[in-house]
Design a protein around this motif. Sequence first.
Motif, PDB file in Angstrom:
ATOM      1  N   SER A  32       0.825  -1.207   0.000  1.00 59.20           N
ATOM      2  CA  SER A  32       0.000   0.000   0.000  1.00 59.20           C
ATOM      3  C   SER A  32       0.858   1.256   0.000  1.00 59.20           C
ATOM      4  N   PRO A  33       0.736   2.089  -1.017  1.00 62.23           N
ATOM      5  CA  PRO A  33       1.525   3.325  -1.047  1.00 62.23           C
ATOM      6  C   PRO A  33       1.162   4.282   0.091  1.00 62.23           C
ATOM      7  N   LEU A  34      -0.007   4.109   0.667  1.00 60.63           N
ATOM      8  CA  LEU A  34      -0.435   4.989   1.758  1.00 60.63           C
ATOM      9  C   LEU A  34       0.285   4.683   3.065  1.00 60.63           C
ATOM     10  N   THR A  35       0.684   3.429   3.254  1.00 63.07           N
ATOM     11  CA  THR A  35       1.333   3.044   4.513  1.00 63.07           C
ATOM     12  C   THR A  35       2.787   2.630   4.331  1.00 63.07           C
ATOM     13  N   ARG A  36       3.264   2.532   3.092  1.00 62.84           N
ATOM     14  CA  ARG A  36       4.655   2.154   2.810  1.00 62.84           C
ATOM     15  C   ARG A  36       5.600   3.211   3.376  1.00 62.84           C
TER      16      ARG A  36
END
Length: 54
Positions: A32-36
């Motif tokens: 997930s780019p939101l949590t990476r």
Amino acid sequence: MLPLQIWEASFSCPSWFSSGARNLIKRILDPSPLTRITIPEILQDEWFKKRYRS
């Protein structure tokens, strides 16, 4: 389409990896780019900073 292992971030680390290294790898491979983890966050990670020289 991405292989299922990539999609699920399914991976394993060798048992000799430290918990800090495992945690950092897990955060880098987060699908997930939101949590990476971001590059600035990697630079502040305690495991990464151990031997980092700018």
